[in-house]
Design an enzyme around this catalytic site. Structure first.
Site, PDB file in Angstrom:
ATOM      1  CG  ASP A   1      -2.750   1.334  -7.762  1.00 31.41           C
ATOM      2  OD1 ASP A   1      -1.550   1.232  -7.477  1.00 31.41           O
ATOM      3  OD2 ASP A   1      -3.587   0.435  -7.541  1.00 31.41           O
TER       4      ASP A   1
ATOM      5  CE1 TYR B   1      -1.528  -5.298  -7.249  1.00 24.71           C
ATOM      6  CE2 TYR B   1      -3.636  -5.419  -6.111  1.00 24.71           C
ATOM      7  CZ  TYR B   1      -2.523  -4.700  -6.486  1.00 24.71           C
ATOM      8  OH  TYR B   1      -2.405  -3.391  -6.113  1.00 24.71           O
TER       9      TYR B   1
ATOM     10  CG  HIS C   1       1.363   4.721  -5.640  1.00 29.68           C
ATOM     11  ND1 HIS C   1       1.728   4.297  -6.895  1.00 29.68           N
ATOM     12  CD2 HIS C   1       0.143   4.156  -5.378  1.00 29.68           C
ATOM     13  CE1 HIS C   1       0.789   3.502  -7.378  1.00 29.68           C
ATOM     14  NE2 HIS C   1      -0.179   3.405  -6.491  1.00 29.68           N
TER      15      HIS C   1
END
Length: 362
Positions: A173, A285, A340
């Site tokens: 990730d 982010y 994921h």
């Protein structure tokens, strides 16, 4: 005369670049606004009908026992001289053996590598670090302190502080995105690269804006651009969003034998329920779009790419976009039925793939 002519010829290029930048950020801010509206509509009913429940959350006061399980390794701290930051990590295996440095994603901590800490300690010095802003590592304030170049520098500092000049670098990730970037800028410090369900940042940009389906799956990234509101939304209903993202049937771990236990869930909630603990991770982010580079970012180290087939956040179609940036040996494996969270979902498969790759000569 020649310099004047040269500058005049550059004017159209500069205008085009500025126009492109304006349009790019206009799209980002527009999508961020749309994501806020969508989130507001989605939460309006539960907030209005069950306000007491939705606005109820608590910081966990006691860490669950699994976070101090000595079979996973020993807890240590590194103080970095240049940045002044202190990083927490868990190490398993004998120092002096090849360094296997593991970088987690969001919403994770070092604990997401528990299966690999146990597995590889026999032949490697395995280090799972809490990244900047996470867990027991320092979390500087301000989104500007979470830019990609600073995160790359953290990895370099950690490798050197551990007494090494190079490592086998693994990431999942966000940790995988950082691992890709570090391998681009510091190939001399990466013996081998292992990435799990994480796109090369340039490949992600190219794929994202060409595929509306991926854009829709990534709408949360645009929502995270907004200050403070994402922290509030994630905290609602005692952090139910964090619980669901790794446990529900669509997005969470799919393997019945490796479902997160109540204690595993509390390990993550213990970290992210602390006051201000979400802001550092979300700042990754908030800098992602400024991390896009116009320069080609090729990876020139042997690379293993592991991808959970049922990733609810990143599409399989992204893989060919990633492959074009790996200029040396690339081994790619799609793990059937894995989510994921692949290294937690199917650790036996992941560990077997890692062993095979690690035993190969470059």
């Amino acid at each position: 005369m020649a310099p004047l002519l040269s500058n005049m010829l550059l004017v159209p290029t500069r205008v085009i670049l500025r126009l492109y930048s304006f349009l790019f950020w206009a799209v980002i801010y527009s999508l961020s606004s749309l994501s806020v509206g969508f989130t507001a509509l989605r939460l309006a009913w539960p907030v209005c009908t069950k306000p007491k429940k939705m606005f109820s959350w608590q910081a966990r006061k006691t860490a669950p026992d699994c976070l101090s399980d000595t079979s996973l390794g020993m807890h240590h701290y590194i103080q970095i001289k240049d940045s002044g930051l202190r990083f927490h990590y868990v190490a398993a295996g004998e120092k002096g053996k090849p360094l296997l440095l593991l970088l987690h994603g969001f919403p994770e901590i070092w604990y997401s590598w528990r299966y690999q800490l146990r597995e590889f300690k026999s032949e490697y010095f395995v280090v799972a670090v809490d990244l900047r802003g996470y867990g027991n590592s320092d979390a500087p304030t301000g989104r500007e302190n979470y830019k990609m170049e600073l995160l790359r520098h953290d990895i370099q500092d950690i490798i050197e502080a551990l007494g090494y000049h190079k490592c086998i670098l693994g990431g999942h990730d966000w940790g995988g995105i950082l691992a890709w970037s570090f391998a681009v800028y510091h190939p001399e410090m990466v013996d081998k690269l292992i990435v799990m369900n994480a796109p090369h940042i340039t490949a992600f940009k190219e794929y994202l804006f060409r595929h509306p389906s991926q854009l829709l799956k990534s709408i949360y990234i645009f929502f995270f651009q907004v200050p403070k509101l994402p922290e509030l939304v994630i905290s609602l209903n005692d952090f139910s969003m964090l619980k669901k993202v790794m446990t529900d049937s669509q997005r969470g771990i799919r393997s019945k034998t490796h479902q997160l236990t109540a204690e595993d869930i509390e390990a993550y909630l213990y970290v992210f329920s602390q006051p201000g603990a979400l802001t550092g991770p979300l700042n990754y982010y908030r800098n992602v779009f400024s991390s896009f580079s116009a320069k080609r970012q090729d990876v020139t180290v042997p690379t293993l790419l592991i991808w959970g087939e049922k990733d609810a956040f990143l599409e399989l179609g992204m893989l060919p976009y990633i492959e074009q940036y790996v200029q040396k040996q690339l081994q790619k494996y799609v793990v059937p039925e894995a989510s994921h969270w692949v290294q937690q979902d199917q650790p036996e498969v992941v560990n077997k793939l890692m062993w095979s790759f690690l035993k190969q000569t470059n």
